[in-house]
Design a protein around this motif. Sequence first.
Motif, PDB file in Angstrom:
ATOM      1  N   ILE A 200      10.913  -0.943  -0.266  1.00  0.00           N
ATOM      2  CA  ILE A 200      11.905  -1.620  -1.097  1.00  0.00           C
ATOM      3  C   ILE A 200      13.116  -0.747  -1.411  1.00  0.00           C
ATOM      4  CG2 ILE A 200      10.097  -3.000  -2.145  1.00  0.00           C
ATOM      5  CD1 ILE A 200      10.299  -1.284  -4.628  1.00  0.00           C
ATOM      6  N   GLY A 201      13.046   0.559  -1.123  1.00  0.00           N
ATOM      7  CA  GLY A 201      14.139   1.459  -1.462  1.00  0.00           C
ATOM      8  C   GLY A 201      15.474   1.106  -0.834  1.00  0.00           C
ATOM      9  N   PRO A 202      15.527   0.894   0.484  1.00  0.00           N
ATOM     10  CA  PRO A 202      16.831   0.583   1.097  1.00  0.00           C
ATOM     11  C   PRO A 202      17.484  -0.673   0.522  1.00  0.00           C
ATOM     12  CG  PRO A 202      15.251   1.207   2.779  1.00  0.00           C
ATOM     13  CD  PRO A 202      14.489   1.091   1.507  1.00  0.00           C
ATOM     14  N   GLY A 203      16.684  -1.707   0.252  1.00  0.00           N
ATOM     15  CA  GLY A 203      17.258  -2.923  -0.314  1.00  0.00           C
ATOM     16  C   GLY A 203      17.784  -2.717  -1.717  1.00  0.00           C
ATOM     17  N   LEU A 204      17.085  -1.915  -2.527  1.00  0.00           N
ATOM     18  CA  LEU A 204      17.561  -1.654  -3.882  1.00  0.00           C
ATOM     19  C   LEU A 204      18.835  -0.820  -3.882  1.00  0.00           C
ATOM     20  CD1 LEU A 204      14.183  -0.934  -5.748  1.00  0.00           C
ATOM     21  CD2 LEU A 204      15.510  -3.057  -5.695  1.00  0.00           C
ATOM     22  N   LEU A 205      18.943   0.065  -2.919  1.00  0.00           N
ATOM     23  CA  LEU A 205      20.153   0.888  -2.848  1.00  0.00           C
ATOM     24  C   LEU A 205      21.386   0.069  -2.491  1.00  0.00           C
ATOM     25  CD1 LEU A 205      18.782   4.109  -1.084  1.00  0.00           C
ATOM     26  CD2 LEU A 205      19.351   3.793  -3.510  1.00  0.00           C
TER      27      LEU A 205
ATOM     28  N   ALA B  56       5.520  -3.651   3.221  1.00  0.00           N
ATOM     29  CA  ALA B  56       4.773  -2.588   2.547  1.00  0.00           C
ATOM     30  C   ALA B  56       3.419  -3.085   2.062  1.00  0.00           C
ATOM     31  CB  ALA B  56       5.591  -2.043   1.378  1.00  0.00           C
ATOM     32  N   CYS B  57       3.350  -4.324   1.590  1.00  0.00           N
ATOM     33  CA  CYS B  57       2.072  -4.878   1.135  1.00  0.00           C
ATOM     34  C   CYS B  57       1.072  -4.989   2.279  1.00  0.00           C
ATOM     35  CB  CYS B  57       2.295  -6.248   0.487  1.00  0.00           C
ATOM     36  SG  CYS B  57       3.099  -6.169  -1.128  1.00  0.00           S
ATOM     37  N   VAL B  58       1.557  -5.384   3.452  1.00  0.00           N
ATOM     38  CA  VAL B  58       0.663  -5.490   4.611  1.00  0.00           C
ATOM     39  C   VAL B  58       0.119  -4.118   4.995  1.00  0.00           C
ATOM     40  CG1 VAL B  58       0.562  -6.086   7.063  1.00  0.00           C
ATOM     41  CG2 VAL B  58       1.784  -7.581   5.467  1.00  0.00           C
ATOM     42  N   VAL B  59       0.991  -3.120   5.051  1.00  0.00           N
ATOM     43  CA  VAL B  59       0.548  -1.768   5.408  1.00  0.00           C
ATOM     44  C   VAL B  59      -0.406  -1.218   4.359  1.00  0.00           C
ATOM     45  CG1 VAL B  59       1.319   0.594   5.846  1.00  0.00           C
ATOM     46  CG2 VAL B  59       2.648  -1.331   6.725  1.00  0.00           C
ATOM     47  N   MET B  60      -0.102  -1.442   3.086  1.00  0.00           N
ATOM     48  CA  MET B  60      -0.972  -0.952   2.019  1.00  0.00           C
ATOM     49  C   MET B  60      -2.343  -1.620   2.066  1.00  0.00           C
ATOM     50  SD  MET B  60       1.879  -0.862  -1.027  1.00  0.00           S
ATOM     51  CE  MET B  60       0.674  -0.708  -2.330  1.00  0.00           C
ATOM     52  N   LEU B  61      -2.384  -2.912   2.359  1.00  0.00           N
ATOM     53  CA  LEU B  61      -3.661  -3.606   2.477  1.00  0.00           C
ATOM     54  C   LEU B  61      -4.494  -3.022   3.611  1.00  0.00           C
ATOM     55  CD1 LEU B  61      -5.595  -5.912   1.740  1.00  0.00           C
ATOM     56  CD2 LEU B  61      -4.292  -7.384   3.288  1.00  0.00           C
ATOM     57  N   TRP B  62      -3.862  -2.797   4.758  1.00  0.00           N
ATOM     58  CA  TRP B  62      -4.583  -2.246   5.904  1.00  0.00           C
ATOM     59  C   TRP B  62      -5.135  -0.858   5.586  1.00  0.00           C
ATOM     60  CZ3 TRP B  62      -3.522   1.939   9.220  1.00  0.00           C
ATOM     61  CH2 TRP B  62      -4.326   1.999  10.367  1.00  0.00           C
ATOM     62  N   LEU B  63      -4.330  -0.021   4.941  1.00  0.00           N
ATOM     63  CA  LEU B  63      -4.785   1.332   4.616  1.00  0.00           C
ATOM     64  C   LEU B  63      -5.862   1.312   3.535  1.00  0.00           C
ATOM     65  CD1 LEU B  63      -1.474   3.425   4.620  1.00  0.00           C
ATOM     66  CD2 LEU B  63      -3.311   3.443   6.308  1.00  0.00           C
ATOM     67  N   ASN B  64      -5.734   0.438   2.559  1.00  0.00           N
ATOM     68  CA  ASN B  64      -6.751   0.370   1.510  1.00  0.00           C
ATOM     69  C   ASN B  64      -8.115   0.007   2.070  1.00  0.00           C
ATOM     70  OD1 ASN B  64      -5.831   1.027  -1.189  1.00  0.00           O
ATOM     71  ND2 ASN B  64      -4.373  -0.646  -0.972  1.00  0.00           N
ATOM     72  N   VAL B  65      -8.166  -0.934   2.997  1.00  0.00           N
ATOM     73  CA  VAL B  65      -9.436  -1.289   3.619  1.00  0.00           C
ATOM     74  C   VAL B  65      -9.935  -0.153   4.506  1.00  0.00           C
ATOM     75  CG1 VAL B  65     -10.574  -2.921   5.178  1.00  0.00           C
ATOM     76  CG2 VAL B  65      -8.915  -3.751   3.499  1.00  0.00           C
ATOM     77  N   SER B  66      -9.029   0.475   5.256  1.00  0.00           N
ATOM     78  CA  SER B  66      -9.435   1.579   6.131  1.00  0.00           C
ATOM     79  C   SER B  66      -9.976   2.759   5.340  1.00  0.00           C
ATOM     80  CB  SER B  66      -8.245   2.020   6.994  1.00  0.00           C
ATOM     81  OG  SER B  66      -7.793   0.969   7.830  1.00  0.00           O
ATOM     82  N   PHE B  67      -9.470   2.985   4.144  1.00  0.00           N
ATOM     83  CA  PHE B  67      -9.902   4.120   3.317  1.00  0.00           C
ATOM     84  C   PHE B  67     -10.956   3.720   2.291  1.00  0.00           C
ATOM     85  CE2 PHE B  67      -5.410   6.066   3.903  1.00  0.00           C
ATOM     86  CZ  PHE B  67      -5.763   6.508   5.158  1.00  0.00           C
ATOM     87  N   ALA B  68     -11.509   2.517   2.389  1.00  0.00           N
ATOM     88  CA  ALA B  68     -12.438   2.034   1.368  1.00  0.00           C
ATOM     89  C   ALA B  68     -13.716   2.852   1.294  1.00  0.00           C
ATOM     90  CB  ALA B  68     -12.775   0.566   1.631  1.00  0.00           C
TER      91      ALA B  68
ATOM     92  N   ALA C 130      15.087  -6.004   0.384  1.00  0.00           N
ATOM     93  CA  ALA C 130      14.027  -5.475  -0.477  1.00  0.00           C
ATOM     94  C   ALA C 130      12.800  -6.381  -0.456  1.00  0.00           C
ATOM     95  CB  ALA C 130      14.546  -5.323  -1.905  1.00  0.00           C
ATOM     96  N   PHE C 131      13.021  -7.696  -0.416  1.00  0.00           N
ATOM     97  CA  PHE C 131      11.886  -8.620  -0.357  1.00  0.00           C
ATOM     98  C   PHE C 131      11.112  -8.459   0.948  1.00  0.00           C
ATOM     99  CE2 PHE C 131      10.138 -12.738   0.945  1.00  0.00           C
ATOM    100  CZ  PHE C 131       9.266 -12.967  -0.111  1.00  0.00           C
ATOM    101  N   LEU C 132      11.834  -8.369   2.071  1.00  0.00           N
ATOM    102  CA  LEU C 132      11.163  -8.170   3.360  1.00  0.00           C
ATOM    103  C   LEU C 132      10.428  -6.834   3.392  1.00  0.00           C
ATOM    104  CD1 LEU C 132      13.890  -9.529   5.835  1.00  0.00           C
ATOM    105  CD2 LEU C 132      11.786 -10.665   5.062  1.00  0.00           C
ATOM    106  N   GLY C 133      11.073  -5.784   2.848  1.00  0.00           N
ATOM    107  CA  GLY C 133      10.415  -4.483   2.802  1.00  0.00           C
ATOM    108  C   GLY C 133       9.181  -4.498   1.925  1.00  0.00           C
ATOM    109  N   PHE C 134       9.262  -5.254   0.825  1.00  0.00           N
ATOM    110  CA  PHE C 134       8.104  -5.378  -0.053  1.00  0.00           C
ATOM    111  C   PHE C 134       6.947  -6.057   0.666  1.00  0.00           C
ATOM    112  CE2 PHE C 134       5.738  -8.084  -3.038  1.00  0.00           C
ATOM    113  CZ  PHE C 134       5.229  -7.121  -3.885  1.00  0.00           C
ATOM    114  N   ALA C 135       7.227  -7.129   1.409  1.00  0.00           N
ATOM    115  CA  ALA C 135       6.175  -7.838   2.149  1.00  0.00           C
ATOM    116  C   ALA C 135       5.548  -6.933   3.207  1.00  0.00           C
ATOM    117  CB  ALA C 135       6.744  -9.106   2.789  1.00  0.00           C
TER     118      ALA C 135
END
Length: 403
Positions: free
Chosen positions: A232-237, A254-266, A247-252
């Motif tokens: 979201i940083g580039p959009g906010l800037l 980022a959520c996908v990447v965070m979900l994938w990593l959270n499950v991988s690191f569970a 920022a909305f696209l970056g947020f979406a």
Amino acid sequence: MNDSPGWASPGSAPSDGKEKAIPRPSDPQDGSGPTGQWSPEQPPPGQWSPPSNPGGGPGTRPPAPGWGGGPQRQGWAGPPPAAKPGVIPLRPLSLGEILDGSVSALRAHWRTALGFSLTVSVVTQIAAILMQRYLLPEPTSIDPNATGTEALRQTADSAGSTLLSLAPVSLLSMIATLFTASVVTVIISRSVLGRSTTLADSWAEARPRVLPLLGLTVLVAVIMASIMAVGIGPGLLLGSEAGAALAFLGFAAACVVMLWLNVSFALAAPALMLERQTIVAALRRSAKLVRGAWWRTFGILALTYLLTFLLTFLVSIPFGIIAVIADGTEVSDLFGGTAPSVGWPFLIVTGIGEVIVSTLIYPFVAGVMALLYVDQRIRREALDLDLARAAGLPGYGDNTPRS
């Protein structure tokens, strides 16, 4: 050899030079003919047939079982049931067995698990109530009639105030989860083997791993925050309508990447606790165990958190209603634009509800994580054989081959 260190370390190379015997035809008794050949004197073709039932006259023997009209019996029995020295059978687990195993372990060790979780929850909730009452700022009010830039500014201020208020409480909740997860993971590892444990023994085994577990949690949180900032940083800037869309696209994303990593690191926390892994090695270990089973792991975790959400909802609603009545707060104030001023009755009653929820949820989720880790190691590394040996089950000696 499997290079997985730690708890019930799996892996051994197959025995060299040992092959299963292959049945071969017998040698001729007269010594003629090459070895391994059938005898040249064979019956003429078409002369062999199953015995028939010649009739039911006097003196006639009944047909042998399995032939003709005799009673049929099952020739091959099904596979024997898996050994179950503790709360789970030593085989790949189903979703129901993972959830039931967590509940069964907590029920069998309720004094240790729930007693420790209750103590941690009470201390955490008292600290959270005191912080909310004396340290945290009042939530920022929003003018419902504001438009344009003023509305955006008020929304940003309100979001910042909310995050500032939630950060200390979230930190306390994270610490409480760490302590509970460390002890419950040890309890689960003993329950799988059918062994009892005390709080003193569980804490003595878990205590050296609490700081590494805290470091693991902080590292994962920093990784997630960095991913969100990059998204979201580039959009906010940019600060324009195009920046808001970016920022909305970056947020979406980022959520996908965070979900994938959270499950991988569970499974990193159980690997760090039971295998005595370092922080980075535990993350790699979890990613290795989840690889190829990401969607299954995601489904189990999603259902687990859905159950915890339903439990939280069912407990919080009645306590919230009681808190509003006891505090004398108008329901309309809770949903109005101005921040309601709540008193001690509201904080105490809602705090009691939070203690009940936390006491049940913290150990249940930690138990599911530990059993999911055990299940993945059984599926990938034949951990069931090591667990059976550790439990002292007959027929699981050191020479038992791995599946």
